[in-house]
Design a protein around this motif. Structure first.
Motif, mmCIF file in Angstrom:
data_model
loop_
_atom_site.group_PDB
_atom_site.id
_atom_site.type_symbol
_atom_site.label_atom_id
_atom_site.label_comp_id
_atom_site.label_asym_id
_atom_site.label_seq_id
_atom_site.Cartn_x
_atom_site.Cartn_y
_atom_site.Cartn_z
ATOM 1 N N SER A 291 0.703 -1.318 -0.212
ATOM 2 C CA SER A 291 0.016 0.051 0.182
ATOM 3 C C SER A 291 0.786 1.276 0.054
ATOM 4 O O SER A 291 2.088 1.148 0.415
ATOM 5 N N GLY A 292 0.280 2.108 -0.343
ATOM 6 C CA GLY A 292 0.979 3.700 -0.412
ATOM 7 C C GLY A 292 2.125 3.580 -1.626
ATOM 8 O O GLY A 292 1.616 3.135 -2.686
ATOM 9 N N SER A 293 3.522 3.743 -1.254
ATOM 10 C CA SER A 293 4.254 3.818 -2.460
ATOM 11 C C SER A 293 5.035 2.330 -2.489
ATOM 12 O O SER A 293 5.788 2.200 -3.539
ATOM 13 N N VAL A 294 4.567 1.367 -1.660
ATOM 14 C CA VAL A 294 5.366 0.199 -1.549
ATOM 15 C C VAL A 294 4.705 -1.056 -2.770
ATOM 16 O O VAL A 294 3.515 -0.973 -2.918
ATOM 17 N N THR A 295 5.662 -1.200 -3.502
ATOM 18 C CA THR A 295 5.393 -2.213 -4.712
ATOM 19 C C THR A 295 5.752 -3.649 -4.322
ATOM 20 O O THR A 295 6.737 -3.748 -3.149
ATOM 21 N N VAL A 296 5.264 -4.553 -4.519
ATOM 22 C CA VAL A 296 5.602 -5.962 -3.996
ATOM 23 C C VAL A 296 5.811 -6.788 -5.047
ATOM 24 O O VAL A 296 6.316 -8.164 -5.014
ATOM 25 N N VAL A 297 5.750 -6.549 -6.366
ATOM 26 C CA VAL A 297 6.032 -7.552 -7.696
ATOM 27 C C VAL A 297 7.488 -7.789 -7.470
ATOM 28 O O VAL A 297 7.712 -9.260 -8.094
ATOM 29 N N GLU A 298 8.235 -7.342 -7.255
ATOM 30 C CA GLU A 298 9.782 -7.693 -7.445
ATOM 31 C C GLU A 298 10.096 -8.583 -6.231
ATOM 32 O O GLU A 298 10.865 -9.650 -6.524
ATOM 33 N N LEU A 299 9.261 -8.641 -5.033
ATOM 34 C CA LEU A 299 9.543 -9.444 -4.013
ATOM 35 C C LEU A 299 9.037 -10.795 -4.419
ATOM 36 O O LEU A 299 9.750 -11.819 -4.185
ATOM 37 N N ALA A 300 7.977 -10.653 -5.096
ATOM 38 C CA ALA A 300 7.210 -12.017 -5.489
ATOM 39 C C ALA A 300 7.974 -12.744 -6.569
ATOM 40 O O ALA A 300 8.325 -13.962 -6.647
ATOM 41 N N LYS A 301 8.763 -11.760 -7.571
ATOM 42 C CA LYS A 301 9.736 -12.166 -8.406
ATOM 43 C C LYS A 301 10.892 -13.013 -7.811
ATOM 44 O O LYS A 301 11.531 -14.140 -8.419
ATOM 45 N N GLU A 302 11.435 -12.647 -6.730
ATOM 46 C CA GLU A 302 12.526 -13.336 -5.938
ATOM 47 C C GLU A 302 12.184 -14.554 -5.745
ATOM 48 O O GLU A 302 13.197 -15.682 -5.585
ATOM 49 N N PHE A 303 10.876 -15.057 -5.647
ATOM 50 C CA PHE A 303 10.431 -16.361 -5.428
ATOM 51 C C PHE A 303 9.676 -16.915 -6.442
ATOM 52 O O PHE A 303 8.811 -17.771 -6.530
ATOM 53 N N HIS A 304 10.264 -16.372 -7.586
ATOM 54 C CA HIS A 304 9.566 -17.079 -9.105
ATOM 55 C C HIS A 304 8.152 -16.755 -9.210
ATOM 56 O O HIS A 304 7.574 -17.715 -9.924
ATOM 57 N N GLY A 305 7.688 -15.756 -8.516
ATOM 58 C CA GLY A 305 6.209 -15.175 -8.874
ATOM 59 C C GLY A 305 5.923 -14.458 -9.659
ATOM 60 O O GLY A 305 6.975 -13.829 -10.315
ATOM 61 N N GLY A 306 4.908 -13.586 -9.621
ATOM 62 C CA GLY A 306 4.724 -12.376 -10.335
ATOM 63 C C GLY A 306 3.322 -11.875 -10.141
ATOM 64 O O GLY A 306 2.852 -12.272 -9.180
ATOM 65 N N GLY A 307 2.872 -10.861 -10.924
ATOM 66 C CA GLY A 307 1.583 -10.044 -10.727
ATOM 67 C C GLY A 307 1.606 -8.756 -10.755
ATOM 68 O O GLY A 307 2.075 -8.316 -12.001
ATOM 69 N N HIS A 308 0.768 -7.899 -10.330
ATOM 70 C CA HIS A 308 0.633 -6.772 -10.377
ATOM 71 C C HIS A 308 1.709 -5.887 -9.447
ATOM 72 O O HIS A 308 2.155 -6.475 -8.610
ATOM 73 N N THR A 309 1.886 -4.610 -9.670
ATOM 74 C CA THR A 309 3.005 -3.839 -8.854
ATOM 75 C C THR A 309 2.551 -3.935 -7.271
ATOM 76 O O THR A 309 3.416 -4.153 -6.497
ATOM 77 N N GLN A 310 1.301 -3.800 -7.141
ATOM 78 C CA GLN A 310 0.915 -3.922 -5.635
ATOM 79 C C GLN A 310 0.108 -4.893 -5.235
ATOM 80 O O GLN A 310 -0.434 -5.182 -4.082
ATOM 81 N N ALA A 311 0.024 -5.927 -5.980
ATOM 82 C CA ALA A 311 -0.807 -7.280 -5.422
ATOM 83 C C ALA A 311 -0.064 -8.416 -6.442
ATOM 84 O O ALA A 311 -0.262 -8.224 -7.563
ATOM 85 N N HIS A 334 13.165 -5.673 1.880
ATOM 86 C CA HIS A 334 12.508 -5.038 0.778
ATOM 87 C C HIS A 334 11.753 -3.792 1.119
ATOM 88 O O HIS A 334 11.889 -2.676 0.428
ATOM 89 N N LEU A 335 11.077 -3.646 2.144
ATOM 90 C CA LEU A 335 10.326 -2.776 2.427
ATOM 91 C C LEU A 335 11.362 -1.506 2.844
ATOM 92 O O LEU A 335 10.962 -0.277 2.817
ATOM 93 N N LYS A 336 12.832 -1.685 3.242
ATOM 94 C CA LYS A 336 13.893 -0.566 3.481
ATOM 95 C C LYS A 336 13.930 0.270 2.136
ATOM 96 O O LYS A 336 14.401 1.635 2.294
ATOM 97 N N HIS A 337 13.371 -0.298 1.118
ATOM 98 C CA HIS A 337 13.446 0.687 -0.094
ATOM 99 C C HIS A 337 12.301 1.652 -0.453
ATOM 100 O O HIS A 337 12.368 2.483 -1.188
ATOM 101 N N PHE A 338 11.517 1.491 0.770
ATOM 102 C CA PHE A 338 10.222 2.297 0.653
ATOM 103 C C PHE A 338 10.106 3.105 1.938
ATOM 104 O O PHE A 338 9.469 2.893 2.896
ATOM 105 N N PRO A 339 10.959 4.403 2.111
ATOM 106 C CA PRO A 339 10.870 5.026 3.580
ATOM 107 C C PRO A 339 9.541 5.585 3.445
ATOM 108 O O PRO A 339 8.997 6.046 2.538
ATOM 109 N N PRO A 340 9.133 5.542 4.922
ATOM 110 C CA PRO A 340 7.683 6.073 4.932
ATOM 111 C C PRO A 340 7.574 7.706 4.647
ATOM 112 O O PRO A 340 8.493 8.274 4.806
#
Ligand SMILES: [Mn+2]
Length: 340
Positions: A291-311, A334-340
Motif C-alpha cells: 500500500s502507499g508507495s510500496v510495490t511488491v511484484v519484485e518481492l514475488a519475483k524473487e520467489f519465482h512469482g509475479g503479478g501486479h505492482t501492488q498485488a 524489501h520494505l527498506k527501499h520504501f521509506p515512510p
C-alpha cells in the motif's frame, strides 16, 4: 450495444485480436489457476458472447477450480466445460487474465505437454508482468481488470452486451479494483462500469454475493486468518497463515483462498501484507500486497512469482513455517527501499 458517447478513455482495440478471435469456431477459453471473479467473469462473458451457430466455445475449468463464492457466476451462462475431446478438437485458444503460460488453468497433466500444438493462442491480460506467451497478445498494464479490457473488445466486435454479460464483466471490474477504490481504477474502468450498468448489470445482486455475504466456512477460515495475524517491522508488515488442516477444518479448499489477504492488509499502518496458505499439502502459496508507495511484484519475483505492482503472488514447494522463514527476512529488507 453502440459505442458510448465518451469513448476517449477506451484503450485502442488491436485489429489482429478481433480477427484472431473471429476466425475461431471451437475455441477453448482459458483463465488462470485459482480463478478469481475477473478470470471467471471475463472467460464466461467471452464464451457466452461468442456462442452462435458458427461458434461453439468451451471453457477450461478443471474439477476443483471453482470457489464456493464464485460458483454463481458459472451458473449464469450455459457454456460447457472443455473436455479432453474439446481440447483435441479446438481450433484456437483464448487466455484471459493470465500472466504466463504455466498459470493457464488447463489441468495438471495437460500443463506438462504442448497443449496448444500449433493452434492459435490469443492472450488478453492486464498484468504488466505478462510474458506475451500467445501468438496474438493484447496486454493493457494500466487497465484495472481483464473484464474492463474485454468490455472494450466486445464493443469493438459489435457484440450485443446482454444483461448477463454485463453482470459478468462488472463482477471482474468491481472486484479487481476493490469497488473502484484501488489506484488501478481508471476513467476506463468507471466508464465501463457505467456502460455495463446501462446494459443491465445487476450491481445490487453482485454486491450482495461478492461483498456483503459469506458462507459459514469462509467465515470460519477468516477466524483462523485473524487469529494467526502477526506484525513485523514496527507494524509496517503484517502477515497471516493457514495450514492445510486449518483450511480443511474450516470447510474450505485451495479454491477458496484469495480475499483473506485483506485481513492482515487492513491493519492500520501496514504497508506490506502477506498471506501464507497451504491449500495443497506441502505447497505454500503467498499473496503479497503493498500500500502507499510500496510495490511488491519484485518481492514475488524473487520467489519465482509475479503479478501486479501492488498485488502479487508466489508458490514455494515447502511447508508454511519454512516459507515464512525464507520470505519474511526478504520482505523486511524489501520494505527498506520504501521509506515512510
Ligand atoms: Mn485480473
Amino acid at each position: 450495444m453502440t459505442a458510448s458517447p465518451n469513448s476517449s478513455c477506451a484503450p485502442p482495440v488491436p485489429a489482429d485480436v478481433v480477427d484472431a478471435i473471429r476466425a475461431m469456431n471451437s475455441p477453448v477459453i482459458i483463465s488462470h489457476v485459482v480463478p478469481d471473479a475477473d478470470a471467471l467473469g471475463s472467460s464466461l462473458a467471452l464464451a457466452g458472447s461468442l456462442q452462435s451457430d458458427d461458434c461453439r466455445p468451451t471453457i477450461a475449468l478443471p474439477i476443483g477450480s471453482l470457489s464456493q463464492r464464485l460458483e454463481f457466476l458459472f451458473d449464469m451462462v450455459d457454456v460447457p466445460v472443455a473436455t479432453d475431446a474439446d481440447f483435441a478438437a479446438a481450433d484456437g485458444f483464448v487466455a484471459l487474465d493470465t500472466a504466463k503460460k504455466p498459470r493457464c488453468n488447463v489441468g495438471k497433466e495437460r500443463k506438462e505437454g504442448d497443449w496448444t500444438a500449433g493452434r492459435t493462442l490469443v492472450n488478453i491480460d492486464h498484468h504488466a508482468t505478462n510474458t506475451c506467451f500467445g501468438d496474438v497478445n493484447w496486454v493493457v498494464g494500466t487497465a484495472g481488470s481483464t473484464c474492463e479490457i474485454l468490455y472494450y473488445l466486445l464493443r469493438a466486435m459489435d457484440v450485443t452486451i446482454t444483461p448477463t454479460t454485463a453482470s459478468l464483466l462488472y463482477a471482474g471490474i468491481q472486484t479487481d479494483t476493490l469497488g473502484f477504490s484501488l489506484p488501478n481504477t481508471g476513467t476506463a474502468s468507471l466508464q465501463a462500469g457505467a456502460d455495463l450498468l446501462a446494459a443491465g448489470a445487476d450491481i445490487a445482486d453482485l454486491g450482495e454475493r461478492l461483498l456483503r455475504s459469506q458462507s459459514v466456512s469462509e467465515f470460519n477460515l477468516l477466524r483462523v486468518i485473524y487469529r494467526n495475524t502477526k506484525t513485523e517491522a514496527d507494524g509496517h508488515i503484517a502477515y497471516s497463515h493457514a495450514n492445510h488442516d486449518e483450511i480443511h477444518d474450516a470447510g474450505c479448499t485451495a479454491a477458496d483462498i484469495d480475499d483473506q489477504i485483506s485481513v492482515p492488509r487492513s491493519l492500520d499502518g501496514v504497508r506490506l501484507a502477506m498471506l501464507f496458505t497451504e491449500g495443497h499439502k506441502g505447497k505454500t502459496r503467498i499473496n503479497f500486497r503493498g500500500s502507499g508507495s510500496v510495490t511488491v511484484v519484485e518481492l514475488a519475483k524473487e520467489f519465482h512469482g509475479g503479478g501486479h505492482t501492488q498485488a502479487a503472488g508466489a508458490i514455494l514447494n515447502c511447508p508454511i513455517e519454512e516459507a515464512i522463514e525464507q520470505v519474511l527476512p526478504r520482505a523486511i529488507e524489501h520494505l527498506k527501499h520504501f521509506p515512510p
